[in-house]
Scaffold this active site. Structure first.
Site, short mmCIF file in Angstrom:
data_model
loop_
_atom_site.label_atom_id
_atom_site.label_comp_id
_atom_site.label_asym_id
_atom_site.label_seq_id
_atom_site.Cartn_x
_atom_site.Cartn_y
_atom_site.Cartn_z
N TRP A 195 -3.84 -1.60 -1.11
CA TRP A 195 -3.77 -2.85 -1.85
C TRP A 195 -4.18 -3.90 -0.84
O TRP A 195 -3.42 -4.30 0.03
CB TRP A 195 -2.34 -3.08 -2.34
CG TRP A 195 -2.17 -4.39 -3.04
CD1 TRP A 195 -1.65 -5.54 -2.53
CD2 TRP A 195 -2.51 -4.68 -4.39
NE1 TRP A 195 -1.67 -6.52 -3.47
CE2 TRP A 195 -2.18 -6.03 -4.61
CE3 TRP A 195 -3.07 -3.93 -5.42
CZ2 TRP A 195 -2.40 -6.64 -5.84
CZ3 TRP A 195 -3.28 -4.55 -6.63
CH2 TRP A 195 -2.94 -5.89 -6.84
N ARG B 95 1.44 1.64 -5.98
CA ARG B 95 1.62 0.65 -4.92
C ARG B 95 0.32 -0.05 -4.54
O ARG B 95 0.32 -1.03 -3.78
CB ARG B 95 2.18 1.33 -3.66
CG ARG B 95 3.52 1.98 -3.87
CD ARG B 95 3.99 2.64 -2.60
NE ARG B 95 4.16 1.67 -1.54
CZ ARG B 95 5.22 0.92 -1.35
NH1 ARG B 95 6.24 1.03 -2.16
NH2 ARG B 95 5.28 0.05 -0.36
N CYS C 239 0.87 -1.18 0.00
CA CYS C 239 0.00 0.00 0.00
C CYS C 239 0.91 1.22 0.00
O CYS C 239 2.11 1.11 0.21
CB CYS C 239 -0.85 0.06 1.26
SG CYS C 239 -1.80 -1.42 1.57
N GLU D 255 6.73 -20.19 -20.85
CA GLU D 255 6.65 -18.85 -20.25
C GLU D 255 7.79 -17.96 -20.76
O GLU D 255 7.58 -16.78 -21.05
CB GLU D 255 6.69 -19.00 -18.72
CG GLU D 255 6.74 -17.71 -17.92
CD GLU D 255 5.55 -16.77 -18.13
OE1 GLU D 255 4.58 -17.15 -18.80
OE2 GLU D 255 5.62 -15.63 -17.65
N LYS E 115 7.24 -14.41 -22.73
CA LYS E 115 7.82 -13.14 -22.28
C LYS E 115 8.53 -12.45 -23.44
O LYS E 115 8.39 -11.25 -23.64
CB LYS E 115 8.84 -13.34 -21.14
CG LYS E 115 8.32 -13.71 -19.79
CD LYS E 115 7.61 -12.60 -19.04
CE LYS E 115 6.16 -12.54 -19.38
NZ LYS E 115 5.24 -13.35 -18.69
N LYS F 166 -3.18 -4.95 -19.28
CA LYS F 166 -2.85 -5.68 -18.06
C LYS F 166 -3.99 -6.59 -17.64
O LYS F 166 -3.77 -7.67 -17.12
CB LYS F 166 -2.53 -4.68 -16.94
CG LYS F 166 -1.99 -5.31 -15.68
CD LYS F 166 -0.61 -5.93 -15.91
CE LYS F 166 -0.18 -6.83 -14.77
NZ LYS F 166 0.86 -7.78 -15.19
N HIS G 124 10.30 -34.46 -33.34
CA HIS G 124 9.03 -34.69 -34.02
C HIS G 124 8.63 -33.50 -34.90
O HIS G 124 7.48 -33.36 -35.27
CB HIS G 124 7.93 -34.99 -32.99
CG HIS G 124 8.21 -36.20 -32.17
ND1 HIS G 124 8.19 -37.48 -32.71
CD2 HIS G 124 8.59 -36.35 -30.88
CE1 HIS G 124 8.51 -38.34 -31.76
NE2 HIS G 124 8.77 -37.68 -30.65
N GLU H 10 5.99 -11.11 -26.07
CA GLU H 10 5.17 -9.98 -25.60
C GLU H 10 5.89 -8.65 -25.66
O GLU H 10 5.30 -7.65 -26.04
CB GLU H 10 4.83 -10.19 -24.11
CG GLU H 10 3.75 -11.15 -23.83
CD GLU H 10 3.49 -11.18 -22.33
OE1 GLU H 10 4.37 -11.66 -21.57
OE2 GLU H 10 2.41 -10.74 -21.92
N ASN I 102 0.75 -0.11 6.09
CA ASN I 102 1.11 -0.91 4.92
C ASN I 102 1.76 -2.18 5.43
O ASN I 102 2.78 -2.11 6.12
CB ASN I 102 2.08 -0.09 4.05
CG ASN I 102 2.78 -0.93 3.00
OD1 ASN I 102 2.25 -1.94 2.56
ND2 ASN I 102 3.96 -0.50 2.58
N GLY I 103 1.16 -3.35 5.17
CA GLY I 103 1.75 -4.61 5.65
C GLY I 103 0.69 -5.55 6.15
O GLY I 103 -0.50 -5.36 5.91
C1 F6R Z 1 1.60 -12.48 -19.79
C2 F6R Z 1 0.37 -11.93 -19.27
C3 F6R Z 1 -0.93 -12.51 -19.71
C4 F6R Z 1 -1.79 -12.85 -18.50
C5 F6R Z 1 -3.17 -13.32 -18.92
C6 F6R Z 1 -4.02 -13.74 -17.74
O1 F6R Z 1 2.73 -11.81 -19.33
O2 F6R Z 1 0.39 -11.04 -18.47
O3 F6R Z 1 -0.73 -13.62 -20.50
O4 F6R Z 1 -1.13 -13.84 -17.77
O5 F6R Z 1 -3.83 -12.29 -19.61
O6 F6R Z 1 -4.18 -12.70 -16.85
P1 F6R Z 1 -4.64 -12.94 -15.38
O7 F6R Z 1 -3.60 -13.74 -14.69
O8 F6R Z 1 -4.80 -11.57 -14.80
O9 F6R Z 1 -5.95 -13.68 -15.45
#
Ligand code: F6R
Length: 615
Positions: free
Chosen positions: A75, A27, A2, A488, A492, A610, A511, A495, A101-102
């Site tokens: 948060w 935060r 937070c 993964e 990364k 996001k 294969h 993206e 915060n905590g």
């Molecule tokens: C990858 C990424 C996305 C999310 C996906 C699911 O870096 O951020 O692939 O993982 O959109 O999002 P959440 O976890 O918020 O359901």
């Protein structure tokens, strides 16, 4: 995580605190509140939502005059985000108010004791317990606020950065920290309190950063007096001159949120453990599992639903749950699951994983599973998010806000929660031995330190990034627990650098994908010592003979891969089942540095958001 801000001095306090909260919104941003001392009373306004919502409400609700104010952007950790759970919190008499915060881990016991002594609580928070504990000590012991805070903090277990005010001592604020940051800005007869220096950078360049276990009485009359919380020892104030600009401070000195979040992982993983795991006594406490153990025990099958990075965490969990708990697991893309008329039995347990807790596909899949009578358990980061409310029970990851669009700490904390869950279930079901259980707990406890060690590869990873940043394609290979990590790693890179990358189980190369290998193709191979090592080394040999460029992610001290690879990046040794928590680190850094070198927008890559709340 937070944000907290406070001001005491000769200026009007409200605008300073309000602007400070806006700067700290990175935060946490699920609710906000401000307390203003009007000369006789503490006036308080708070709301669910952003700081902008608070501003609308506060200016209608309370007078904004006064030279002392403090505020909080939340948060949520204990209690869903709503108006009542927002900070600041009054004590029962309304003479004291606090921002925090905590997490106070023993708040449940303290709350019960205070209730027995006549205290009442309006919120579900640990913070309201703390402020009433301070009030009780102050009255019972007949001590001033500073002393009462000190005694109270010696009774609590957990992490905190707090600011407390007592209207009977209108010239001072009492602050303290343990595990959460707290800075004091020192001006001319005025002082600023904040989680980082961004709220006061334009007023003063002089700051004191409290150390863990320290508290301070910040007084307009007597300046800043610092003491150790444990033994009351006085500490000299170390006033530092700030050299950073505003943006650098918000990002904690890192160039991007993504890098900051990568480096936050040791702490984020510790926060995921906090209050749940006691390795020495061998105890794991998870309310969501404890209360629903029969459902997990009797489940014939576990179905994991998620998207993107969370789906990759689900794949890691598939390996871990089947290994430890011996319950069959299926991992589904939520977007496919929701539309393919899946067979779901009432005795299935469905685990939905989501950082944001708002992903539309995951939400729809949960509703479908619930309709079929299955028990749905959520693993979310955002407290009070739609998914955490829609599921029957769940466990939060407590990773703190993730701002960079590419998920990093969300992934490792999701895996951490799923490991803790699996260990708990395996112990209760008797599917692992007592010794195995304790060994895993000890190893898990060491992971934050090992992640720290893994992060020291950063400069070396930069060299690797510089070498391959112009490549048009990358392959990522892994086996067992590290196959999902390969997926993964590839995600990364795609993206944030927009380079095409694919993840494969190493043995699948022959294969088909092996046809892609030539001298232009960098291949990142995860080859940890205990993970089908000889087989992976053979796969590496196959790539080498086709002139592919090999970047090996290996266990510290590795020899065989070193001889074959163009580069190796070492991670510390741990049990194979926990290696994804370490092997992920260099892959996150590799994609980060390549994207930076290619001048891409790391924190907000094109076409992405996001939180994916649309289909
Ligand atoms: C990858 C990424 C996305 C999310 C996906 C699911 O870096 O951020 O692939 O993982 O959109 O999002 P959440 O976890 O918020 O359901």
């Amino acid at each position: 995580m937070c944000g907290i801000v406070g001001y005491i001095g000769h200026r009007k306090a409200y605008p300073i605190v309000l602007k400070g909260l806006q700067r700290l919104e990175y935060r946490g941003y699920d609710s906000a509140g401000i307390a203003i001392f009007d000369g006789s009373d503490i006036k308080l306004s708070k709301t669910k939502g952003k700081v902008a919502d608070l501003q609308d409400r506060l200016e209608k609700e309370i007078p904004t005059e006064g030279n002392l104010a403090f505020g909080h952007t939340r948060w949520a950790t204990h209690g869903v985000p709503n108006d009542v759970n927002s900070h600041p919190h009054y004590s029962n008499s309304q003479n004291l108010a606090i921002i925090h915060n905590g997490i106070i881990e023993n708040y449940g016991t303290l709350r019960q004791e205070l209730i027995k002594r006549g205290y009442t609580f309006t919120s579900e928070t640990d913070t309201e317990v703390l402020v009433n504990l301070i009030e009780e000590i102050k009255i019972k012991e007949g001590v001033k606020l500073g002393k009462a805070v000190q005694i109270a903090l010696n009774e609590v277990v957990g992490a905190y950065a707090i600011t407390v005010f007592d209207k009977e001592r209108p010239h001072e604020l009492v602050v303290a920290r343990l595990g959460s940051p707290l800075a004091i800005g020192v001006g001319e007869e005025e002082f600023f309190i904040a989680s980082d220096a961004s709220p006061f950078i334009e007023y003063t360049k002089n700051a004191i950063y409290l150390e863990d276990g320290e508290m301070a009485i910040v007084s307009r009359e007597k300046g800043v007096r610092i003491r150790k919380i444990k033994n009351d020892k006085q500490v000299a104030a170390n006033v530092q001159e700030l050299k950073m600009n505003l943006e650098q401070i918000e990002k904690g000195g890192y160039e991007h949120f993504m890098l900051k979040e990568i480096y936050e992982q040791p702490n984020a993983i510790s926060d995921t453990f906090r209050g749940r795991m006691r390795p020495k006594s061998g105890i794991i406490k998870m309310a969501g599992i404890d209360d629903n153990f029969e459902k997990f025990k009797n489940a014939k099958r576990i179905i994991i639903i998620a998207c993107g990075t969370s789906w990759h965490a689900g794949l890691v969990a598939e390996y871990i749950i089947e290994e430890l708990v011996r319950t069959p697991v299926e991992v589904e893309y939520a977007s496919e699951f929701r539309y393919r008329n899946p067979i779901i039995y009432p005795d299935d347990v469905v685990i939905a994983i989501s950082q944001s807790g708002e992903t539309a596909d995951t939400m729809a899949a949960i509703k479908l599973a619930k309709k079929s009578g299955a028990f749905v358990f959520g693993v979310c980061n955002v407290v009070g998010s739609s998914i955490s409310r829609e599921t029957h029970a769940g466990a939060y990851t407590h990773a703190g806000p993730e701002i960079g669009v590419a998920s990093t700490k969300a992934f490792t904390t999701q895996i951490t929660v799923l490991v803790i869950m699996s260990l708990k279930l395996a112990k209760e079901k008797g599917t692992i031995t007592h010794t195995e259980y304790h060994n895993y707990l000890q190893e898990l406890d060491l992971i934050p330190e090992k992640v720290k060690e893994a992060l020291t590869c950063n400069d070396h990873v930069k060299t690797v990034a510089a070498k391959y940043k112009e490549a048009s394609n990358f392959l990522y290979l892994g086996r067992g627990y590290n196959f999902p990590v390969a997926l993964e790693g590839a995600l990364k890179l795609k993206e944030i650098s927009y380079i095409h990358a694919e993840g494969y189980p190493a043995a699948e190369m022959k294969h088909g994908p092996i046809a892609l290998i030539d001298e232009q193709m960098p291949v990142v191979v995860i080859a940890t010592r205990k993970g089908h090592y000889e087989k992976v080394v053979s796969n590496i040999q196959e790539i080498k003979s086709r002139k592919g460029k090999i970047i090996g992610i290996v266990t510290k001290g590795d020899k065989a891969v070193k001889e074959l690879a163009d580069y190796v990046i070492e991670v510390p040794e741990t049990s194979e089942l926990l290696t994804p928590l370490l092997t992920t680190i260099p892959l996150q850094l590799l994609s980060y540095h390549i994207a930076v070198m290619l001048d891409k927008n790391v924190d907000q890559p094109r076409n992405l958001a996001k939180s994916v709340t649309v289909e």
